[in-house]
Write an enzyme that holds these catalytic residues in place. Sequence first.
Site, short mmCIF file in Angstrom:
data_model
loop_
_atom_site.label_atom_id
_atom_site.label_comp_id
_atom_site.label_asym_id
_atom_site.label_seq_id
_atom_site.Cartn_x
_atom_site.Cartn_y
_atom_site.Cartn_z
N GLU A 38 3.73 9.34 -1.17
CA GLU A 38 2.35 9.20 -1.59
C GLU A 38 1.80 10.47 -2.23
O GLU A 38 1.20 10.43 -3.30
CB GLU A 38 1.49 8.81 -0.39
CG GLU A 38 0.01 8.65 -0.72
CD GLU A 38 -0.83 8.25 0.48
OE1 GLU A 38 -2.06 8.16 0.32
OE2 GLU A 38 -0.25 8.03 1.58
N ARG B 86 -1.86 4.23 16.74
CA ARG B 86 -1.89 5.34 15.79
C ARG B 86 -3.07 6.27 16.07
O ARG B 86 -4.17 5.82 16.39
CB ARG B 86 -1.97 4.83 14.35
CG ARG B 86 -0.74 4.03 13.94
CD ARG B 86 -0.84 3.53 12.51
NE ARG B 86 -0.47 4.55 11.54
CZ ARG B 86 -1.25 4.98 10.57
NH1 ARG B 86 -2.49 4.56 10.47
NH2 ARG B 86 -0.82 5.87 9.70
N GLU C 207 0.85 -1.18 0.00
CA GLU C 207 0.00 0.00 0.00
C GLU C 207 0.89 1.24 0.00
O GLU C 207 1.73 1.40 0.87
CB GLU C 207 -0.92 0.00 1.22
CG GLU C 207 -1.90 1.16 1.23
CD GLU C 207 -2.90 1.10 2.38
OE1 GLU C 207 -3.49 2.14 2.69
OE2 GLU C 207 -3.07 0.02 2.97
N LYS D 37 0.80 11.53 13.27
CA LYS D 37 1.32 12.05 12.01
C LYS D 37 1.80 13.49 12.19
O LYS D 37 1.24 14.25 12.98
CB LYS D 37 0.25 12.00 10.93
CG LYS D 37 -0.08 10.59 10.48
CD LYS D 37 -1.01 10.60 9.27
CE LYS D 37 -1.29 9.17 8.80
NZ LYS D 37 -2.10 9.12 7.56
N ASP E 104 -2.89 14.39 6.22
CA ASP E 104 -2.36 13.10 5.74
C ASP E 104 -1.17 13.30 4.82
O ASP E 104 -1.26 13.09 3.61
CB ASP E 104 -3.47 12.35 5.01
CG ASP E 104 -3.11 10.89 4.74
OD1 ASP E 104 -2.14 10.39 5.34
OD2 ASP E 104 -3.80 10.26 3.93
N GLU F 221 5.10 10.53 13.41
CA GLU F 221 5.06 9.65 12.24
C GLU F 221 5.26 10.48 10.97
O GLU F 221 4.53 11.44 10.73
CB GLU F 221 3.73 8.90 12.17
CG GLU F 221 3.60 7.99 10.96
CD GLU F 221 2.25 7.29 10.86
OE1 GLU F 221 1.99 6.65 9.82
OE2 GLU F 221 1.44 7.39 11.81
N ARG G 170 -11.88 17.47 9.52
CA ARG G 170 -10.96 16.35 9.69
C ARG G 170 -9.69 16.75 10.45
O ARG G 170 -9.15 15.97 11.22
CB ARG G 170 -10.61 15.79 8.31
CG ARG G 170 -9.53 14.73 8.30
CD ARG G 170 -9.42 14.11 6.93
NE ARG G 170 -8.25 13.25 6.79
CZ ARG G 170 -7.99 12.51 5.72
NH1 ARG G 170 -8.84 12.50 4.71
NH2 ARG G 170 -6.91 11.76 5.66
N GLU H 55 -10.80 4.68 9.31
CA GLU H 55 -11.03 4.29 7.92
C GLU H 55 -11.60 2.87 7.84
O GLU H 55 -11.11 2.01 7.12
CB GLU H 55 -9.75 4.44 7.09
CG GLU H 55 -9.27 5.88 7.04
CD GLU H 55 -8.02 6.07 6.22
OE1 GLU H 55 -7.85 7.16 5.64
OE2 GLU H 55 -7.18 5.13 6.16
N TRP I 207 -14.29 12.13 2.50
CA TRP I 207 -13.04 12.03 3.24
C TRP I 207 -12.64 13.30 3.98
O TRP I 207 -11.64 13.32 4.69
CB TRP I 207 -11.91 11.61 2.29
CG TRP I 207 -12.17 10.27 1.65
CD1 TRP I 207 -12.62 10.04 0.39
CD2 TRP I 207 -12.02 8.99 2.26
NE1 TRP I 207 -12.76 8.70 0.17
CE2 TRP I 207 -12.40 8.02 1.30
CE3 TRP I 207 -11.60 8.55 3.52
CZ2 TRP I 207 -12.38 6.65 1.57
CZ3 TRP I 207 -11.58 7.19 3.79
CH2 TRP I 207 -11.97 6.26 2.83
N LYS J 184 -3.76 0.20 14.19
CA LYS J 184 -4.67 1.16 13.58
C LYS J 184 -6.08 0.70 13.91
O LYS J 184 -6.51 -0.37 13.46
CB LYS J 184 -4.46 1.22 12.07
CG LYS J 184 -5.41 2.18 11.35
CD LYS J 184 -5.15 2.19 9.84
CE LYS J 184 -6.13 3.14 9.13
NZ LYS J 184 -5.88 3.17 7.66
#
Length: 689
Positions: A403, A329, A169, A370, A375, A397, A346, A296, A551, A292
């Site tokens: 990505e 996480r 991924e 994070k 993200d 993180e 978010r 999601e 999202w 996690k």
Amino acid sequence: MMEKASIQSQAGYGAWLNHLPLAEGAYREHAASWTKAVVAEGTELCVLTALSELEDGIAKLTGKRPEKDIPQNGSRYIAIGTFAGSAAAKETFSREEQAEVAAEGFRIRTSGRSIVIAGASAQGVLYGAFHLLRLISSGASLDELNLLENPVNGIRMINQWDNIDGSIERGYAGNSIFYANDDIVDDLTRVRDYARMLASVGLNAISINNVNAHRYETMFITERFLPKVARVAETFRKYGIKTFLSINFAAPIEVGGLETADPLEASVQEWWKERAAEIYRYIPDFGGFLVKADSENRPGPFTYDRDHADGANMLADALRPFGGVVIWRCFVYNCKQDWRDRKTDRARAAYDHFTPLDGRFKDNVILQVKNGPMDFQVREPLSPLFGAMPNTNMTIEFQITQEYTGQQRHLCYLVPQWKEALEFETYARGEGSTVKRVADGTLFGRSYGGFAAVSNIGDDANWTGHPLAQANLYGYGRLAWNPDLTSEGIAAEWITQTFGSNEQVLETVSGMLMESWSIYESYTAPLGVGWMVTPHYHYGPDVDGYEYSKWGTYHFADLHGIGVDRTVKSGTGYTAQYQGSNAEVYESLERTPDELLLFFHHVPYTHVLKSGKTVIQHIYDTRFEGAERAAGLTAKWNSLEGLIEPSIFEEGKQRFLIQEEHAQHWRDVLNTYFFRKSGLPDALGRTIY
């Protein structure tokens, strides 16, 4: 076996551990004179690994393989060992000097006719060995070495997002080196070579499977896979790296035959304790679980009206007797938003979920946060969770795999971005409360802290697809060891070890790396607004790709303006999550830095930035400039033809041509969108379709 040998012999496979031969001359003779022999005292696993690495590295660098015994003719040599097991270490370093060395730190000193590498642990000796090889590669004098190095962060971790079917991924460099055909591979040659790379930059932990644990990965904690997981752990153990597993919170149901995974249910707690005991029978130094949950659509304690502390603490109790930890996480948010709802944000989610739980987590639970609240975008503010939970262990993180930053088809050296994040002032304890001090645990006196990052490697011969993307993996490790190292210094280390000491190569590649983040940002999403990428794939421009989705990744562009109002006065209230003057700065339209303007404020296209340009003109100008600067990378790389190994040069050339073309595509898509949306022309009259 022939295929593996062929891959290992390909250019790029050795990465920064090529140990390129030193040029004939005075320095090569100098290095050879100090490395006639390498003498190891002690039989600890990592000391023996250090011995092997020094022997092989010195042989490649100097052309002369060192002997194993102290030379009787008075020649110089290297002595390695722990303070407890090495007479040379005890004689060279006083008790006070030994006491200054942390558990994984090391000392290196030139003493008489020997260079002594010593540590409090065998792991420290191994890190010292790699550091000496790094010094030799850089041309450092060995006559008067006197170094003390301690890692700043206790946890220096890599997260593999590899799946058991062999896919990765967010993987952009081939398939997994760990898995194929729904099983763990038998040949661990590449896993061993990867362990070498990680240890050489001081990394000490790895979770070997995707945080989205699927059917077979859920079984990794059972007899079906534990023997093979143990082989992987043994491979990493030789390089001082602890193995972790990403687990499925619903495993008691999916593989345990229970009807619930409720963390407060006695049968569930007992099941996890039994699993932990079984894992440690196979892997005595197992690191623990990476989780996690409730994110999601992943299962978690919310299913049972429990909170994250309930879930994490249940797992922590299972691991505690064996010294294991739970890394939980904080990437938790509502992924089923209504795009018309401008109050649900978010960016707020992690802070809102976790700060009420501060002080409730067990001491062997670590929250993994994070660096930004969204993200891994090319530009985000820092997550306000840093500094907001003084009674909780925390790691930062990062995402090494690119990505949202070009997917290793584009060059984007991320160390400057990470440095900026680490130096951010949280004001949690007044001035000097930087994110790096939250992450390492020193700001609040926490027992655990450190770095974690999503890996960028695959089974491509050169590991990372783009040959220069190796610099991000190298840079992450060096920064985790010492966040005060400079982006330029790290780049120079990597270039010298990877390509050699040619000054033109060093100067050109360093310049390309250092400007690459700015270049990528200049043709992609502007002024901190983020996203604007093709849904799911996250490669390529699509301004409204996520705009009406569930999202929560909105930019709210209309014919009047663009940006997300996150102020207390009129928006989501997100700015109030920051401490000290940060809250005031981000709340203020006038004081918010231009590069984050659209993250915090919705403004008209005619709003004038601190640069003196309007928002719309900034968008046009930076898209055109970005495409030009991307073309400049191609020209700079082409200037190195003949100075870089031909196959590596050709790989790089093809990537830069892709980036050049794709930057033009970004330019045209974004400029066209905002010209048509705003109706405002480019002041310079350039072609916008």
